[in-house]
Enzyme design. Structure first.
Site, PDB file in Angstrom:
ATOM      1  N   SER A 180     -49.137 -38.026 -20.740  1.00  0.00           N
ATOM      2  CA  SER A 180     -49.723 -36.896 -21.456  1.00  0.00           C
ATOM      3  C   SER A 180     -50.923 -36.256 -20.695  1.00  0.00           C
ATOM      4  O   SER A 180     -51.074 -35.168 -20.890  1.00  0.00           O
ATOM      5  CB  SER A 180     -49.984 -37.321 -22.757  1.00  0.00           C
ATOM      6  OG  SER A 180     -51.067 -38.273 -22.734  1.00  0.00           O
ATOM      7  N   HIS A 208     -43.204 -35.592 -24.149  1.00  0.00           N
ATOM      8  CA  HIS A 208     -43.853 -34.528 -23.399  1.00  0.00           C
ATOM      9  C   HIS A 208     -42.450 -34.062 -22.456  1.00  0.00           C
ATOM     10  O   HIS A 208     -42.455 -33.159 -21.700  1.00  0.00           O
ATOM     11  CB  HIS A 208     -44.942 -34.797 -22.534  1.00  0.00           C
ATOM     12  CG  HIS A 208     -46.150 -34.836 -23.409  1.00  0.00           C
ATOM     13  ND1 HIS A 208     -46.726 -33.852 -23.876  1.00  0.00           N
ATOM     14  CD2 HIS A 208     -46.711 -36.241 -23.617  1.00  0.00           C
ATOM     15  CE1 HIS A 208     -47.750 -34.450 -24.518  1.00  0.00           C
ATOM     16  NE2 HIS A 208     -47.929 -35.755 -24.311  1.00  0.00           N
ATOM     17  N   LYS A 240     -43.863 -30.849 -30.059  1.00  0.00           N
ATOM     18  CA  LYS A 240     -44.301 -30.321 -28.832  1.00  0.00           C
ATOM     19  C   LYS A 240     -43.231 -29.188 -28.174  1.00  0.00           C
ATOM     20  O   LYS A 240     -43.368 -27.891 -29.024  1.00  0.00           O
ATOM     21  CB  LYS A 240     -44.465 -31.579 -27.925  1.00  0.00           C
ATOM     22  CG  LYS A 240     -45.687 -32.431 -28.364  1.00  0.00           C
ATOM     23  CD  LYS A 240     -45.586 -33.464 -27.370  1.00  0.00           C
ATOM     24  CE  LYS A 240     -46.853 -34.291 -27.772  1.00  0.00           C
ATOM     25  NZ  LYS A 240     -46.820 -34.997 -29.084  1.00  0.00           N
TER      26      LYS A 240
END
Length: 390
Positions: A180, A208, A240
């Site tokens: 991240s 992610h 996300k």
């Protein structure tokens, strides 16, 4: 030292070291351009990689008419609705796993999985730069934990050779997919082979990577062309690239059935609202559009090419996370503020989120950013960077 003194001292130390965290309040919906109440800012610090956070409002309104607001209880009591069940099935199709279990947040999914899978006497080995939730899950498990240098798989292998637990103890290896704060991608194929060679269980947090990697955004397993057996514990988040809210763990049926029975952060918390679960189905369908990933890739390339041409110190990352190392925390704050004054929102990341001496600007790119957005950021960033050096 009393409680009040302890708290005051800790706060004063944070302030003195330029490490105090502060919130900024949004006055608009999430998107590539937002308002902080005083000005419009081009947003380069969101994890909304596909630009989907600004979609789905109609889906949510329609679902709220049907489901209203709350779920009423935990999944194990009376809070598990057909909307939750449909979302689990759709996530299983997207990721290619037999079964999925929903959690309210990625943090809860990670601590729930690790603390349930590992037990006292087991061994957990983690990448040095894993997310805080993965480290906290290991502490809750009461298993032994050690960490290997970031992406140093030779050291990981050495640790396994030197630290094989006695039966019936087991080994769990845990890694982020895309890290991240650095934006680099772990070699999940190699990790899978290491786990096979040493009879260890592999868990990957693809927070992610889901939506960004793989055909139709299926994630890191598809990116490396691994089977569910080769990547047996898979964690994904919905907040996300998928632009919504919630998280899940995917795996083979035995893994998910076990976590349903033993993951405390699943069992002992209220299920998130069913309207959100139903509305997420629309965003998952939108995330399957590979043109979004193509646009995201083009935006990443534009930014990296421009930053390198300007001599900016980019870290090695092909992901939407593009860090620029400043080293000094105050310098990161100064550049971030200069950018804000120019109309660009880029967060300064400082210890303890990153190691001492590795403060940085964390630029995150989205498919929703335009060419002009990125060009403007590069111009403002180059000016702010050189001004901060003088």
């Amino acid at each position: 030292m009393g409680w009040q003194d302890r708290l005051t001292t800790a706060l004063q130390q944070r302030q003195a070291n330029q490490l105090e965290r502060q919130r900024r309040t949004l006055h608009s919906a999430q998107g590539p351009v937002v308002s902080d109440g005083t000005r419009s800012l081009v947003n380069f610090c969101s994890n909304d990689y596909l630009g989907l956070a600004a979609t789905g409002g109609t889906d949510l309104a329609r679902a709220a008419e049907k489901w209203q607001f709350g779920s009423g209880a935990s999944h194990m009591v009376c809070g598990h609705s057909s909307a939750h069940h449909a979302l689990e099935e759709e996530l299983a199709r997207l990721t290619g796993y037999p079964k999925v279990l929903l959690f309210s947040t990625g943090f809860m999914a990670n601590i729930g999985a690790i603390s349930a899978l590992a037990q006292r006497g087991d061994l957990i080995i983690q990448d040095k730069l894993n997310h805080a939730s993965l480290l906290d899950g290991a502490q809750l498990s009461r298993a032994r934990m050690t960490r290997y240098r970031h992406q140093d798989y030779d050291q990981l292998t050495q640790l396994l050779q030197n630290s094989i637990p006695d039966a019936p103890a087991q080994t769990l290896i845990v890694s982020d997919s895309i890290f991240s704060m650095d934006g680099d991608l772990a070699d999940i194929e190699r990790l899978s082979q290491i786990c096979t060679d040493h009879d260890a269980l592999l868990m990957v947090d693809d927070a992610h990577g889901l939506g960004v990697l793989g055909e139709q955004g299926c994630g890191v397993r598809g990116h490396f062309n691994l089977t569910p057996h080769q990547l047996p514990v898979y964690v994904g988040t919905l907040g996300k690239a998928l632009g919504g809210y919630g998280a899940f763990i995917a795996g083979e049926e035995t893994v998910i059935d076990y976590l349903t029975q033993f993951a405390r952060s699943y069992i002992y918390t209220t299920a998130f609202p069913p309207a959100i679960a139903e509305a997420m189905l629309g965003n998952i369908e939108r995330a399957r559009d590979n043109q979004l990933r193509q646009q995201l890739s083009a935006n990443i390339q534009q930014f990296r090419t421009g930053a390198i041409d300007e001599g900016l110190p980019l870290m090695a990352s092909d992901s939407p996370i593009q860090p620029l190392l400043t080293g000094d925390s105050q310098r990161a704050l100064d550049i971030s503020e200069r950018l804000r004054q120019s109309g660009y929102w880029v967060t300064a990341i400082r210890p303890p989120t990153v190691p001492q001496g590795e403060a940085r600007l964390r630029v995150t790119l989205s498919a929703a950013h335009t060419t002009d957005h990125i060009k403007g950021l590069l111009d403002a960033l180059t000016q702010a960077w050189h001004e901060a050096q003088s």
